[in-house]
Each structure stands twice: as C-alpha cells, then as structure tokens.
Motif scaffolding. Sequence first.
Motif, PDB file in Angstrom:
ATOM      1  N   SER A   1       0.810  -1.240   0.080  1.00  0.00           N
ATOM      2  CA  SER A   1       0.074   0.063  -0.107  1.00  0.00           C
ATOM      3  C   SER A   1       0.727   1.352   0.031  1.00  0.00           C
ATOM      4  O   SER A   1       0.545   2.326  -0.245  1.00  0.00           O
ATOM      5  CB  SER A   1      -0.945  -0.013   1.223  1.00  0.00           C
ATOM      6  OG  SER A   1      -0.226  -0.034   2.385  1.00  0.00           O
ATOM      7  N   ASP A   2       2.116   1.161   0.227  1.00  0.00           N
ATOM      8  CA  ASP A   2       2.967   2.322   0.161  1.00  0.00           C
ATOM      9  C   ASP A   2       3.312   2.425  -1.603  1.00  0.00           C
ATOM     10  O   ASP A   2       4.036   2.160  -2.181  1.00  0.00           O
ATOM     11  CB  ASP A   2       4.545   2.041   0.747  1.00  0.00           C
ATOM     12  CG  ASP A   2       5.335   3.372   0.715  1.00  0.00           C
ATOM     13  OD1 ASP A   2       4.869   4.116  -0.061  1.00  0.00           O
ATOM     14  OD2 ASP A   2       6.386   3.088   1.271  1.00  0.00           O
TER      15      ASP A   2
ATOM     16  N   ASP B   1      -2.276 -10.972  -7.924  1.00  0.00           N
ATOM     17  CA  ASP B   1      -3.785 -11.639  -7.843  1.00  0.00           C
ATOM     18  C   ASP B   1      -4.701 -10.308  -7.811  1.00  0.00           C
ATOM     19  O   ASP B   1      -4.952  -9.442  -6.903  1.00  0.00           O
ATOM     20  CB  ASP B   1      -3.911 -12.379  -6.303  1.00  0.00           C
ATOM     21  CG  ASP B   1      -5.506 -12.771  -6.047  1.00  0.00           C
ATOM     22  OD1 ASP B   1      -6.292 -12.578  -6.982  1.00  0.00           O
ATOM     23  OD2 ASP B   1      -5.745 -13.573  -5.352  1.00  0.00           O
ATOM     24  N   SER B   2      -5.846 -10.129  -9.014  1.00  0.00           N
ATOM     25  CA  SER B   2      -6.592  -8.813  -9.042  1.00  0.00           C
ATOM     26  C   SER B   2      -7.683  -8.703  -7.797  1.00  0.00           C
ATOM     27  O   SER B   2      -8.149  -7.880  -7.429  1.00  0.00           O
ATOM     28  CB  SER B   2      -7.149  -8.855 -10.423  1.00  0.00           C
ATOM     29  OG  SER B   2      -8.012  -9.884 -10.501  1.00  0.00           O
ATOM     30  N   SER B   3      -7.742 -10.103  -7.514  1.00  0.00           N
ATOM     31  CA  SER B   3      -9.072 -10.198  -6.342  1.00  0.00           C
ATOM     32  C   SER B   3      -8.562  -9.466  -4.962  1.00  0.00           C
ATOM     33  O   SER B   3      -9.172  -8.912  -4.436  1.00  0.00           O
ATOM     34  CB  SER B   3      -9.555 -11.353  -6.226  1.00  0.00           C
ATOM     35  OG  SER B   3      -8.672 -12.275  -5.930  1.00  0.00           O
ATOM     36  N   THR B   4      -7.331  -9.646  -4.905  1.00  0.00           N
ATOM     37  CA  THR B   4      -6.640  -9.170  -3.658  1.00  0.00           C
ATOM     38  C   THR B   4      -6.096  -7.821  -3.796  1.00  0.00           C
ATOM     39  O   THR B   4      -6.671  -7.097  -3.037  1.00  0.00           O
ATOM     40  CB  THR B   4      -5.399 -10.040  -3.198  1.00  0.00           C
ATOM     41  OG1 THR B   4      -5.753 -11.496  -2.968  1.00  0.00           O
ATOM     42  CG2 THR B   4      -4.742  -9.569  -1.911  1.00  0.00           C
ATOM     43  N   LEU B   5      -5.634  -7.462  -4.706  1.00  0.00           N
ATOM     44  CA  LEU B   5      -5.128  -6.050  -5.150  1.00  0.00           C
ATOM     45  C   LEU B   5      -6.162  -4.956  -5.305  1.00  0.00           C
ATOM     46  O   LEU B   5      -5.765  -3.886  -4.995  1.00  0.00           O
ATOM     47  CB  LEU B   5      -4.284  -6.219  -6.190  1.00  0.00           C
ATOM     48  CG  LEU B   5      -2.760  -7.038  -6.157  1.00  0.00           C
ATOM     49  CD1 LEU B   5      -2.369  -7.269  -7.753  1.00  0.00           C
ATOM     50  CD2 LEU B   5      -1.940  -6.545  -5.267  1.00  0.00           C
TER      51      LEU B   5
ATOM     52  N   PHE C   1      -5.409   2.434  -5.180  1.00  0.00           N
ATOM     53  CA  PHE C   1      -4.277   2.721  -6.137  1.00  0.00           C
ATOM     54  C   PHE C   1      -4.374   1.553  -6.946  1.00  0.00           C
ATOM     55  O   PHE C   1      -4.133   1.813  -8.300  1.00  0.00           O
ATOM     56  CB  PHE C   1      -2.973   2.777  -5.443  1.00  0.00           C
ATOM     57  CG  PHE C   1      -1.878   2.728  -6.389  1.00  0.00           C
ATOM     58  CD1 PHE C   1      -1.288   4.014  -6.881  1.00  0.00           C
ATOM     59  CD2 PHE C   1      -1.121   1.381  -6.572  1.00  0.00           C
ATOM     60  CE1 PHE C   1      -0.121   3.992  -7.637  1.00  0.00           C
ATOM     61  CE2 PHE C   1      -0.034   1.549  -7.286  1.00  0.00           C
ATOM     62  CZ  PHE C   1       0.295   2.814  -7.956  1.00  0.00           C
ATOM     63  N   PHE C   2      -4.359   0.147  -6.610  1.00  0.00           N
ATOM     64  CA  PHE C   2      -4.170  -0.918  -7.398  1.00  0.00           C
ATOM     65  C   PHE C   2      -5.560  -1.269  -8.344  1.00  0.00           C
ATOM     66  O   PHE C   2      -5.495  -1.559  -9.466  1.00  0.00           O
ATOM     67  CB  PHE C   2      -3.958  -2.274  -6.655  1.00  0.00           C
ATOM     68  CG  PHE C   2      -2.504  -2.336  -6.382  1.00  0.00           C
ATOM     69  CD1 PHE C   2      -1.523  -2.694  -7.161  1.00  0.00           C
ATOM     70  CD2 PHE C   2      -2.172  -2.007  -4.936  1.00  0.00           C
ATOM     71  CE1 PHE C   2      -0.061  -2.771  -6.773  1.00  0.00           C
ATOM     72  CE2 PHE C   2      -0.659  -2.052  -4.625  1.00  0.00           C
ATOM     73  CZ  PHE C   2       0.214  -2.298  -5.533  1.00  0.00           C
ATOM     74  N   LYS C   3      -6.731  -0.797  -8.016  1.00  0.00           N
ATOM     75  CA  LYS C   3      -7.840  -0.589  -8.575  1.00  0.00           C
ATOM     76  C   LYS C   3      -7.652   0.220  -9.780  1.00  0.00           C
ATOM     77  O   LYS C   3      -7.971  -0.111 -10.962  1.00  0.00           O
ATOM     78  CB  LYS C   3      -9.042  -0.305  -7.803  1.00  0.00           C
ATOM     79  CG  LYS C   3     -10.451  -0.451  -8.331  1.00  0.00           C
ATOM     80  CD  LYS C   3     -11.486  -0.307  -7.460  1.00  0.00           C
ATOM     81  CE  LYS C   3     -12.833  -0.413  -8.236  1.00  0.00           C
ATOM     82  NZ  LYS C   3     -14.024  -0.128  -7.185  1.00  0.00           N
TER      83      LYS C   3
ATOM     84  N   PHE D   1      -6.429   0.766 -15.774  1.00  0.00           N
ATOM     85  CA  PHE D   1      -5.399   1.477 -16.602  1.00  0.00           C
ATOM     86  C   PHE D   1      -4.954   0.258 -17.572  1.00  0.00           C
ATOM     87  O   PHE D   1      -4.991   0.323 -18.808  1.00  0.00           O
ATOM     88  CB  PHE D   1      -4.208   2.129 -16.090  1.00  0.00           C
ATOM     89  CG  PHE D   1      -3.129   2.355 -16.990  1.00  0.00           C
ATOM     90  CD1 PHE D   1      -3.035   3.514 -17.910  1.00  0.00           C
ATOM     91  CD2 PHE D   1      -2.101   1.611 -16.957  1.00  0.00           C
ATOM     92  CE1 PHE D   1      -2.075   3.770 -18.849  1.00  0.00           C
ATOM     93  CE2 PHE D   1      -1.111   1.843 -17.874  1.00  0.00           C
ATOM     94  CZ  PHE D   1      -1.073   3.136 -18.599  1.00  0.00           C
ATOM     95  N   VAL D   2      -4.487  -0.695 -16.995  1.00  0.00           N
ATOM     96  CA  VAL D   2      -3.889  -1.948 -17.917  1.00  0.00           C
ATOM     97  C   VAL D   2      -4.916  -2.411 -18.639  1.00  0.00           C
ATOM     98  O   VAL D   2      -4.838  -2.865 -19.998  1.00  0.00           O
ATOM     99  CB  VAL D   2      -3.243  -3.031 -16.926  1.00  0.00           C
ATOM    100  CG1 VAL D   2      -2.848  -4.190 -17.782  1.00  0.00           C
ATOM    101  CG2 VAL D   2      -2.096  -2.398 -16.208  1.00  0.00           C
TER     102      VAL D   2
END
Length: 676
Positions: free
Chosen positions: A622-623, A643-647, A652-654, A659-660
């Motif tokens: 998360s940093d 792992d998209s479900s965790t991230l 930020f990762f969402k 974007f990707v």
Amino acid sequence: MRGGSPWTALADFDFKPSTASVTEELRRVHALMQLEQREDQAQFKLKNAKASIQERQRRGLTWFPVTITQEDIGFGGKLVLEMERPASQQGLHLFQVGRNASLFGAAPVQSGDPPTLHGVVTSVRRNKLQLTTTKEALPDWVLDGGRLGIDLTFDAVSYREMDQALSDVIGARGNRLAELRDVLLGARQARFRSPHVDDLFYPSPLNESQLAAVRHVITAQDVGIIHGPPGTGKTTTLVQAILETIRRERRVLVCAPSNTAVDLLTEKLAERGVNVIRMGNPSRVSDLLLAHTLDARLMAHPSYSKMRAMRQTADQCRDKANGLAPQNVRHLGFEARQQRQQFRDEARQLFLQADDLERYITEQVLESVQIITCTLVGASNRNIRHLSFDTVFIDEAAQALEPGCWIPIAKGQRVILAGDHHQLPPTVKSEKAAREGLRETLFEKCIQRQPVTACMLNLQYRMHEQIMAFSSERFYGGQLQADASVREAGLEAYDKCFAPDLPVEFLDTAGLGFLELTIPESRSTANPEEADLLLQRLVQLLKPCDPEVHREDPLTIGVIAPYRAQINCLKDAIEVHEQLGGLLQQRLLSVGTVDSFQGQERDIIAISLTRSNHSGDIGFLSDVRRMNVGMTRARRKLLLVGDSSTLSVNPFFKELLAFVERIGGDRTAWEIVDQC
C-alpha cells in the motif's frame, strides 16, 4: 502535485505558519528523532550486542571466522584490510559499503571484552569485503593467530550531529539560518530575482524543461527545488546547475544522504573538469573518484613528504623510548630515564608539528577548491566544520530525514533541493516516529507549502510512453512526456522477433489458488507458485531472442518483489534454471527489492506482487511510492504478476488494473499455464 498534508489545505486559504509554529514543529521533529535513535539502538542491541556469534551470523550482522587475505596502505596512511569468510557461509547479510564495522578477536581476554579494530566497509563482493580502518598498523592481537570476525557496529555520530543541527535551527534568531528555516517551512515567502537572457554560460544539451530548472536555480535567492520524476535527467540537470552556480560563487557544498549518490555527483563534476573534493569515505573505488578525495589532494601537496617524514621520525623516537623501558620502569637508571623522557618529548613535539603542518596543508587545499561534496552528516566533518558556503545543494532530498538536511543547510546562504517525493521515502525504524511524521521530509514540506520554489522536469528519456502513462497521471498531474527516442521503444523496436508485444502487461493469477505463505521466522511473505509463473512468462518472452546472436546491447532484466522471502524463492529458482541462471551469471538479470533498484533501469522489469489472500490484505504494498519506483525502472517492457481479487481492494491498484485493462495489457495466468 500537492499531497495530502494538512498544510496544503491551509495553504489554499493563504495561511502561512508563523515562526513560533515552525519552531514548535521542529521541537516535535526533534523528539521524534530521539525516539528513532532509541529504537535504532534498541534494535541493534537486540540483534547484535546480546546475541551469540552464531545468532549474529544468522541475522546477517557478523562474518565469522574471517581470514585477512590482503593488507594495503590506503589514503592518509590508514590500513586497508581485505577479509574473506568461508565459502560455505553464503547466507544473506547486511554488510554494505559505507557501514561502520569492527574486526574482533574471538579469543578470550582478561578484560572480558574482545579486542576490536574499527573501520568503514569500502567494498563488498560475495564472500570478501574490504575494511578501511582507523589505524596505521595492525594491533598485536590480530597477529597472534587467534580466530577473527567482523561485526556491524552502531553509529551514534549521525544522531549526535542531527541532534545538534536541530538544536541550532530551533534556536536560530535574526540570522540567515532563521530566514532559511522560515522559508523552507512556509513561514516566509521565498524570493526570486528576475532572470536575464545571458544567465546561462556553460554549453549543454539540456532540453527546455531542464534549462528552465537551471534558470530557476540561478534566480532563487533563498530556496529552489528541482523536482525530477523518473528518467527526466535530474542528475544531469543538477550538475549543470552546479556548474552555472560556481561561475557566480566562490565555493559551494554538494550533499546527498547516501555515499553512492555523493560519489555519482563527484564523478560527474570531476568529468566536467571542475575543482572538486570528496570528503569522507567514497563507496565507489575508482581512480577518478579517489583522485578527488581530500587524502589524495593532501598527498599531492608539496609539503606532504615533509609532514610524512616528521611522523616517521616521531615514530622512531617513540620506538626508541619504548625500547628503553623494561618490565618495571623503576629499574631504569637515571641517565636511561632521562634519555627515555627525551625521546618521548621529541616524539611528542614532532607529532604536534606534523599535525600543525597537516592542518595548514588541509586549509590550503580547501581554500582553492570550488566544490566540496559529502554526505549530509559528512558536512560536519572537522576539516570543513568552520567553512560557510554561498549555496548548499542537497540531492536525493526526498529520501533524506529532515534532521540530516539541517546539518549542511546551517552552512549556507541559500539552499537548492533536488529529488522526487513520489519515489522512495527515507527509512525510519521506529513505527511510532514514522506514523507521527518523521518520514515526512523537508523536501515534501517545502514543495507543498511553497510550490513556487519547485520546477519540475517533464521530459523523460527512459521508458515507452505506455509504461510512463500511469505514473504520469497518478503522481505527476499528467505532465510527463516521453521523448521521441523512447516513446515507442518497446521490445519490438529492439528486435522485430518480439512482435507483437505489450509494453505493459498484467498477468492475473485470480482463481488459480496461488495463495501467499507467511514465513514465521522472518515475518516475511512468499508466493512460490506466483514466482514460478513469473519465471515461466519471462522464458516465454525471451524465447524469440536467438541466444546464438551476440549483440553489443543485450537485453537487461530486473526481477522485483516486495518481500525478502519472495526474492529468495525467485533467486533459488533462477540459479538452477539453465537459461535464466546463465543470464544471472552474466549480470544481465538481477533480482531484488524495489529499494535495490532505486536509481537504476532495465529493459524488462518483472514485478511479483506476491500478496494473495481472502482478506484483501496487501501489507506495505500500500506504500504506492514503492510501486511508482518499481514500475518506472522499465525501459521497454513492464510485466506485473499478481492476484487482482486481492489487489483491487486497494484504490491505487484498482486504478492501475483499470489502466492496464484500458490499454489492452491484462492477461489471465490461465493462458500461460495452458501453454506450459
């Protein structure tokens, strides 16, 4: 470009903190620094002083036993020892260039404490390291054949100097330090003079953004900031700004928080032919750099041989005096005692004269120099403690603890900071001190409270525009541009055999059951199945590249993971892999944390995000500044595995995953698994 600091909101209402509130803030920083010192010392004692040699070895703080394989005389006549540990001891360790360490004898002695020889680590490679000591000769206990070891030691000097610097800046009244303090912390408006058309003299290939930053530095009367996002040529711009400054000023001080950063600046400046001296212990052992150390300049002085001869004669007199002393001095006759005292007095007088001559030579050398370079704490070096400077430059200021920055600032009439507060923050060991504000740097405070002081470089020369795009939008207000030379320079541009390729690719492991594992001993996290998948994808990527074709510019690869346990998984797998292991040996592939890649770049960067759990916990992923650094190390290809479900639980990762997907770079790991 403003962050989430409470000062930002206040600035929107034209509010400025007062001198009183600024000094109160500094008192809080002072208290947090003392908390950090206590925590650092406690951790060190816990890990080292109270542990057995075997335990210290396991924690990477000790090499034992070691064998002295070479003895050399370094600059200043100090002894340099090369030591080697047994090849069987190839575990991880914390020794690195610039760290204080001490050689110790393991044989029991009557005092109860093992004898030690202190020094600084100046080279580390595999099972060998080099220790530059504080002595000119080996003590007897090293020569008696006993077993030897080397420990990392706690260095209280840095804290002492930071403590004194904070006390000085808090107590400053009616002087230049007080003015600079108030400008840097927002209580006084920064001033700039009007630029002139003929301001710049040194010819340079800088772009418009970089030239604007140099002009910004020249016109700053109090404080100026060069904000350098990844790949924008911050170091090149800073060097040019320093060159322009010494045209106008007699002498400047150039600092950085790390020895490596200081060495880089020293080399760049020396290459431009300016008179520069590097104070302290350089970490890079190169002829160019060593020639610009203070010790080398002293040795080149015409009076150095005279000073050396004085010390040699003094040593001889001292040896003669010692040779006249039997076990019991009372057994000496009157004449022998008189002669012994005469030799001792002569030795003392010669040592004093040699010291006086050394001070004279040092002052002469420093008086003629244009630029002095050192670390932040090195600015308190006894040889330059009395000097003042027209301008103090601090590079990598966004990675420096605020108390450290005040050490050189106190010596200057104006301050130029360079760095990027959207990259790695300084290391703070006390979680409480970090949480309460010690991790916020002087760079961040100034750029948020005094935006007028900052000039951002906006043209980057490192990465494909798609690799750059997300960081530009997320951290730099969409202002970054990719130079034409790199804008479309993906793997396909490197070699047509890679066509078609995605410059940014996210390999999604959701649904595969690649759950993370926690390593209890280290509280670290690993994901072996994700590590294997990443390496499978790397092999697929490199498959079109004919290994028989030897190119002058072979592809370089960096594999990054946020956790030490995951790095160990990746390294172990790579070392036994025929293709990837070969690249590792050729140093075309490297594995490490984000921190180890700071300031570097590779053609391909592959990042194992590691975290995969049912609770959406991503820990210090998360940093987001660390992710910014990791992603922007890539030139041609950025491969993310996770792992998209965790991230996606994290905002930020969402955004990153969205974007990707938008640029068509998302892929399911099932595709790779099915192909293997």
